[in-house]
Design an enzyme around this catalytic site. Sequence first.
Site, PDB file in Angstrom:
ATOM      1  N   CYS A 123       0.850  -1.180   0.000  1.00 22.32           N
ATOM      2  CA  CYS A 123       0.000   0.000   0.000  1.00 22.32           C
ATOM      3  C   CYS A 123       0.896   1.242   0.000  1.00 22.32           C
ATOM      4  O   CYS A 123       1.758   1.377  -0.863  1.00 22.32           O
ATOM      5  CB  CYS A 123      -0.932  -0.061   1.205  1.00 22.32           C
ATOM      6  SG  CYS A 123      -2.067   1.306   1.436  1.00 22.32           S
TER       7      CYS A 123
ATOM      8  N   ASP B  41      -7.865  -1.957  -8.032  1.00 23.04           N
ATOM      9  CA  ASP B  41      -7.334  -0.862  -7.215  1.00 23.04           C
ATOM     10  C   ASP B  41      -7.601   0.475  -7.900  1.00 23.04           C
ATOM     11  O   ASP B  41      -6.953   0.825  -8.887  1.00 23.04           O
ATOM     12  CB  ASP B  41      -5.831  -1.060  -7.005  1.00 23.04           C
ATOM     13  CG  ASP B  41      -5.268  -0.140  -5.937  1.00 23.04           C
ATOM     14  OD1 ASP B  41      -5.951   0.841  -5.561  1.00 23.04           O
ATOM     15  OD2 ASP B  41      -4.145  -0.395  -5.474  1.00 23.04           O
TER      16      ASP B  41
ATOM     17  N   HIS C  83      -7.191  -4.051  -3.624  1.00 25.74           N
ATOM     18  CA  HIS C  83      -6.164  -3.319  -2.897  1.00 25.74           C
ATOM     19  C   HIS C  83      -6.069  -3.898  -1.479  1.00 25.74           C
ATOM     20  O   HIS C  83      -7.075  -4.063  -0.796  1.00 25.74           O
ATOM     21  CB  HIS C  83      -6.544  -1.841  -2.826  1.00 25.74           C
ATOM     22  CG  HIS C  83      -5.555  -1.006  -2.076  1.00 25.74           C
ATOM     23  ND1 HIS C  83      -4.415  -0.500  -2.674  1.00 25.74           N
ATOM     24  CD2 HIS C  83      -5.526  -0.597  -0.795  1.00 25.74           C
ATOM     25  CE1 HIS C  83      -3.732   0.193  -1.785  1.00 25.74           C
ATOM     26  NE2 HIS C  83      -4.387   0.149  -0.635  1.00 25.74           N
TER      27      HIS C  83
END
Length: 251
Positions: free
Chosen positions: A134, A189, A221
């Site tokens: 991330c 994502d 994600h």
Amino acid sequence: MTSVQGTSLDVPTPDGTADAYLAHPGDGAPHPGVLLYMDAFGLRPALEEIARRLAGHGYTVLVPNVLYRAGRAPVLDLPDFIDPAQRPEIFKPLFGLVQSLTPDQAMRDAGGYLDWLAASPLVAEGPVGTAGYCMGGVLALRTAAAHPDRIAAVASFHAGRLVTEDEDSPHRLVGRVTAELYFGHADQDQSMPADRIETLEQALDAAGVTYRSERYEGAPHGYTQADTAAYDAGADERHWRNLLELFGRRL
């Protein structure tokens, strides 16, 4: 796999002291160093487990709390299982904390983390690897650009905002990178859609960087984070195969 030891510790930085977690093989010998960057949910047991698993393959892994300016981990009180759809109130303070960490601050900190690894008797001499999840994927790429002589391999998983309109967007920094890069993009994502992946790859090609960039089909994600609703076991195992292959070759 080998036996692993893990411990909490403090790492000095130019701006203060970052709390961190260290995982390393239990033999006490020096092993290749890895700087592991957290996702937005921060330093917590699930991330420590990733560090231990990686250490079990023969690496000394440092996981700093990159949001240490806001407090020691856990910076926010998180549930054992994180489901943002059920707990939207988690995101508002998290977003503010992540936004408060500027690239300049993060790279000053990166120098401190790398200095700690270089000084540790548990870390072998030579360049280290960095991996990020991330927001950590962005930090990993920025670190490779800021310290090209110290980073040999970068692995970024479900990272968003690798391409922005900012002058210091991560994709604009890749010409400084000497490390080999791997990107495992989440297919679902919205923070890194197909057009931005294409822009990133064009920048990498233009810079002559050695890299692989892959989309994990159907993966959301956060697919590597086992304590969240985004976890995808198949995508997670694919991430491990690619991470270990990269580090095994370059470290």
